[in-house]
Motif scaffolding. Structure first.
Motif, PDB file in Angstrom:
ATOM      1  N   ARG A  14       1.159  -0.973   0.043  1.00 31.60           N
ATOM      2  CA  ARG A  14       0.176   0.129  -0.504  1.00 31.60           C
ATOM      3  C   ARG A  14       1.001   1.213   0.425  1.00 31.60           C
ATOM      4  O   ARG A  14       0.600   2.442  -1.223  1.00 31.60           O
ATOM      5  CB  ARG A  14      -0.577   0.335   0.866  1.00 31.60           C
ATOM      6  CG  ARG A  14      -2.229  -0.669   1.173  1.00 31.60           C
ATOM      7  CD  ARG A  14      -2.988  -0.633   2.457  1.00 31.60           C
ATOM      8  NE  ARG A  14      -2.630  -0.904   3.692  1.00 31.60           N
ATOM      9  CZ  ARG A  14      -3.208  -1.269   4.558  1.00 31.60           C
ATOM     10  NH1 ARG A  14      -4.366  -0.621   5.401  1.00 31.60           N
ATOM     11  NH2 ARG A  14      -2.434  -1.271   5.602  1.00 31.60           N
TER      12      ARG A  14
ATOM     13  N   ASP B  45      -3.452  -1.344  -2.985  1.00 31.18           N
ATOM     14  CA  ASP B  45      -4.285  -1.540  -1.648  1.00 31.18           C
ATOM     15  C   ASP B  45      -5.470  -3.091  -1.904  1.00 31.18           C
ATOM     16  O   ASP B  45      -6.020  -2.763  -3.105  1.00 31.18           O
ATOM     17  CB  ASP B  45      -4.795  -0.160  -1.689  1.00 31.18           C
ATOM     18  CG  ASP B  45      -5.452  -0.729  -0.367  1.00 31.18           C
ATOM     19  OD1 ASP B  45      -5.882  -1.615   0.143  1.00 31.18           O
ATOM     20  OD2 ASP B  45      -6.303   0.240   0.213  1.00 31.18           O
TER      21      ASP B  45
ATOM     22  N   ALA C 216      -6.875  -3.726  -0.864  1.00 34.75           N
ATOM     23  CA  ALA C 216      -8.607  -3.169   0.167  1.00 34.75           C
ATOM     24  C   ALA C 216      -9.821  -2.929  -1.016  1.00 34.75           C
ATOM     25  O   ALA C 216     -10.630  -2.346  -0.353  1.00 34.75           O
ATOM     26  CB  ALA C 216      -8.611  -2.930   1.563  1.00 34.75           C
ATOM     27  N   SER C 217      -9.240  -2.491  -2.055  1.00 38.14           N
ATOM     28  CA  SER C 217      -9.659  -1.951  -3.291  1.00 38.14           C
ATOM     29  C   SER C 217      -9.386  -2.972  -4.461  1.00 38.14           C
ATOM     30  O   SER C 217      -8.048  -2.978  -5.413  1.00 38.14           O
ATOM     31  CB  SER C 217      -8.647  -0.335  -3.288  1.00 38.14           C
ATOM     32  OG  SER C 217      -9.138  -0.135  -4.501  1.00 38.14           O
TER      33      SER C 217
ATOM     34  N   THR D 276     -13.871  -2.618   3.089  1.00 35.62           N
ATOM     35  CA  THR D 276     -12.917  -2.332   2.606  1.00 35.62           C
ATOM     36  C   THR D 276     -13.971  -0.776   1.673  1.00 35.62           C
ATOM     37  O   THR D 276     -14.893  -0.858   1.514  1.00 35.62           O
ATOM     38  CB  THR D 276     -12.996  -3.640   0.796  1.00 35.62           C
ATOM     39  OG1 THR D 276     -13.977  -3.651   0.404  1.00 35.62           O
ATOM     40  CG2 THR D 276     -12.334  -4.398   1.934  1.00 35.62           C
TER      41      THR D 276
ATOM     42  N   ASP E 250     -14.888  -1.166  -1.363  1.00 39.44           N
ATOM     43  CA  ASP E 250     -16.029  -2.667  -2.058  1.00 39.44           C
ATOM     44  C   ASP E 250     -16.981  -1.954  -1.524  1.00 39.44           C
ATOM     45  O   ASP E 250     -17.799  -2.982  -1.524  1.00 39.44           O
ATOM     46  CB  ASP E 250     -15.512  -3.142  -2.940  1.00 39.44           C
ATOM     47  CG  ASP E 250     -14.499  -2.858  -3.803  1.00 39.44           C
ATOM     48  OD1 ASP E 250     -14.693  -2.470  -4.718  1.00 39.44           O
ATOM     49  OD2 ASP E 250     -13.064  -2.811  -3.415  1.00 39.44           O
TER      50      ASP E 250
ATOM     51  N   SER F 219     -13.177  -6.750   6.208  1.00 38.15           N
ATOM     52  CA  SER F 219     -11.901  -6.105   5.984  1.00 38.15           C
ATOM     53  C   SER F 219     -11.567  -7.188   6.205  1.00 38.15           C
ATOM     54  O   SER F 219      -9.942  -7.318   4.756  1.00 38.15           O
ATOM     55  CB  SER F 219     -11.754  -4.939   6.363  1.00 38.15           C
ATOM     56  OG  SER F 219     -11.385  -5.075   8.190  1.00 38.15           O
ATOM     57  N   GLN F 220     -10.898  -7.928   6.623  1.00 40.31           N
ATOM     58  CA  GLN F 220     -10.121  -9.100   7.099  1.00 40.31           C
ATOM     59  C   GLN F 220     -10.266 -10.226   5.507  1.00 40.31           C
ATOM     60  O   GLN F 220      -9.064 -10.676   5.172  1.00 40.31           O
ATOM     61  CB  GLN F 220     -10.244 -10.274   8.423  1.00 40.31           C
ATOM     62  CG  GLN F 220     -10.170  -9.018   9.184  1.00 40.31           C
ATOM     63  CD  GLN F 220      -9.830  -9.690  10.710  1.00 40.31           C
ATOM     64  OE1 GLN F 220      -9.160 -10.929  10.675  1.00 40.31           O
ATOM     65  NE2 GLN F 220     -11.047  -9.690  11.088  1.00 40.31           N
TER      66      GLN F 220
ATOM     67  N   GLY G 283     -11.690  -8.757   2.446  1.00 42.15           N
ATOM     68  CA  GLY G 283     -11.797  -8.510   1.822  1.00 42.15           C
ATOM     69  C   GLY G 283      -9.307  -7.783   1.103  1.00 42.15           C
ATOM     70  O   GLY G 283      -9.422  -8.744   0.298  1.00 42.15           O
ATOM     71  N   THR G 284      -9.427  -8.223   1.816  1.00 46.86           N
ATOM     72  CA  THR G 284      -7.871  -7.525   2.407  1.00 46.86           C
ATOM     73  C   THR G 284      -7.254  -8.970   1.978  1.00 46.86           C
ATOM     74  O   THR G 284      -6.116  -9.710   0.938  1.00 46.86           O
ATOM     75  CB  THR G 284      -7.439  -6.904   3.255  1.00 46.86           C
ATOM     76  OG1 THR G 284      -8.336  -5.685   3.576  1.00 46.86           O
ATOM     77  CG2 THR G 284      -5.748  -6.770   2.985  1.00 46.86           C
TER      78      THR G 284
ATOM     79  N   GLY H 135      -8.817  -9.770  -2.423  1.00 47.88           N
ATOM     80  CA  GLY H 135      -7.729  -8.463  -3.262  1.00 47.88           C
ATOM     81  C   GLY H 135      -6.965  -9.718  -3.682  1.00 47.88           C
ATOM     82  O   GLY H 135      -6.302  -9.259  -4.550  1.00 47.88           O
TER      83      GLY H 135
ATOM     84  N   SER I 135     -10.578 -15.635   6.620  1.00 55.63           N
ATOM     85  CA  SER I 135     -10.055 -15.384   5.828  1.00 55.63           C
ATOM     86  C   SER I 135      -9.404 -16.599   5.262  1.00 55.63           C
ATOM     87  O   SER I 135      -8.744 -16.810   4.422  1.00 55.63           O
ATOM     88  CB  SER I 135      -9.619 -14.322   6.079  1.00 55.63           C
ATOM     89  OG  SER I 135      -8.937 -14.115   7.180  1.00 55.63           O
TER      90      SER I 135
END
Length: 318
Positions: free
Chosen positions: A56, A83, A85-86, A123, A125, A129-130, A132-133, A137, A194
């Motif tokens: 990031r 990133d 998370a995106s 995130t 989107d 977050s866990q 997603g990341t 991702g 995750s």
């Protein structure tokens, strides 16, 4: 040489230096003080052609870039901003990686970045977050690189012993990945989910890529003190141990590893030729491990894959 708990990353690289020299490696999340950075430092000692460090923040990773450039000026080191998370950032990073490669390919892709047991957050989107990341991702990044024919031989997905939980606990969030919009969020279970998805991604990907000769592994690096534990308060740690004892009858509190020991298993996954017939396997202490508690996990591999395709809005038929 028999590799195990005490094996260091440098020892693995020394044993397989012929599989490092002149090769290109991409590592996500190589923040100094973490196992991703330690992996990069070990690889640099054996003269790879190129190390691509994807994260990031260039400011955080630049000290590692400069250290490698100083110690091994013949190794090409590149930072690529991503990133995880995106999904948009992930897509843009593939173009940057392609540009850095300049017609070459990544010999080994190491999907190492992670966040752990953090408070509920979304995130960009809108995914927890866990998940997603750590999973989504990486799922998108790995698959886009493969679609572009940019990976030559191996993919390493860094999971965790937190995945060693009963299947009905590990994959319960599949029923509602929003955790009822935080009302039912458990940071420990979300981390387990995750990391269990990481394993299922590796398992399904190994199956998909078998005709191409690309091998894939997931692994537990071990218990290492890094900035990954920044949210592990005593309260959260106690919750994690309670869940582990409840959801894994064989659980024992792990003995701490050094950073060098923590890097060794992913370096074995990246380099050890004897592992090739075991594509899709989960590794621990540099060896293939089949935890009894993982029985039943494989039944979720296709569901995780299909949900991930749906969430990123793309199908990946390899």
């Amino acid at each position: 040489m028999a590799f195990g708990f005490a094996t260091t990353g440098d020892e693995v690289v020394e044993a397989f230096k012929d599989r490092v020299i002149g090769k290109t490696f991409l590592i996500t999340g190589p923040t100094p003080g973490g196992i991703g950075a330690e992996t990069a430092l070990s690889l640099a000692k054996a003269d790879p052609k190129r190390l691509i460090l994807a994260g990031r923040s260039q400011q955080k990773i630049q000290p590692l870039v400069e250290q490698i450039q100083k110690e091994k000026p013949n190794v090409e080191v590149s930072f690529v901003q991503v990133d995880l998370a995106s999904l948009s950032s992930v897509r843009k990073s593939v173009d940057r990686i392609n540009s850095v490669l300049a017609g070459d390919k990544i010999d080994v892709l190491i999907l190492n970045a992670a966040i752990m047991a953090c408070p509920y957050a979304l995130t960009v989107d809108g995914f927890e977050s866990q998940f997603g990341t750590n999973h989504l991702g990486h799922f998108l990044l790995g698959n886009l690189l493969l679609r572009g024919d940019l990976v030559r031989s191996r993919i390493v997905v860094v999971s965790s012993s937190a995945s060693e939980r009963k299947a009905d606990y590990a994959f319960a969030p599949l029923k509602d990945i929003s955790y009822d919009h935080d009302k039912k969020y458990d940071p420990v279970q979300a981390y387990t989910f995750s990391k269990s998805c990481n394993n299922m991604y590796a398992r399904r990907l190994a199956r998909e890529l078998k005709p191409k000769g690309i091998v894939v592994f997931s692994l537990n690096p071990g218990s290492i003190i890094t900035n990954l534990q920044s949210y592990m308060t005593e309260e959260v740690r106690n919750l994690a141990i309670e869940a582990a004892k409840r959801e894994n009858p064989e659980f024992e509190v792990p003995v701490r590893k050094t950073l060098q020991q923590g890097a060794s298993t992913q370096l074995c996954a990246a380099l050890d030729p004897s592992l090739e017939p075991e594509s899709g396997a989960y590794l621990d202490h540099c060896q293939v491990k089949e935890p009894a508690v993982h029985d039943g996990h494989a039944a979720f591999a296709d569901q995780v894959w299909e949900l991930s395709e749906q969430l990123v809005g793309e199908k990946f038929p390899f």
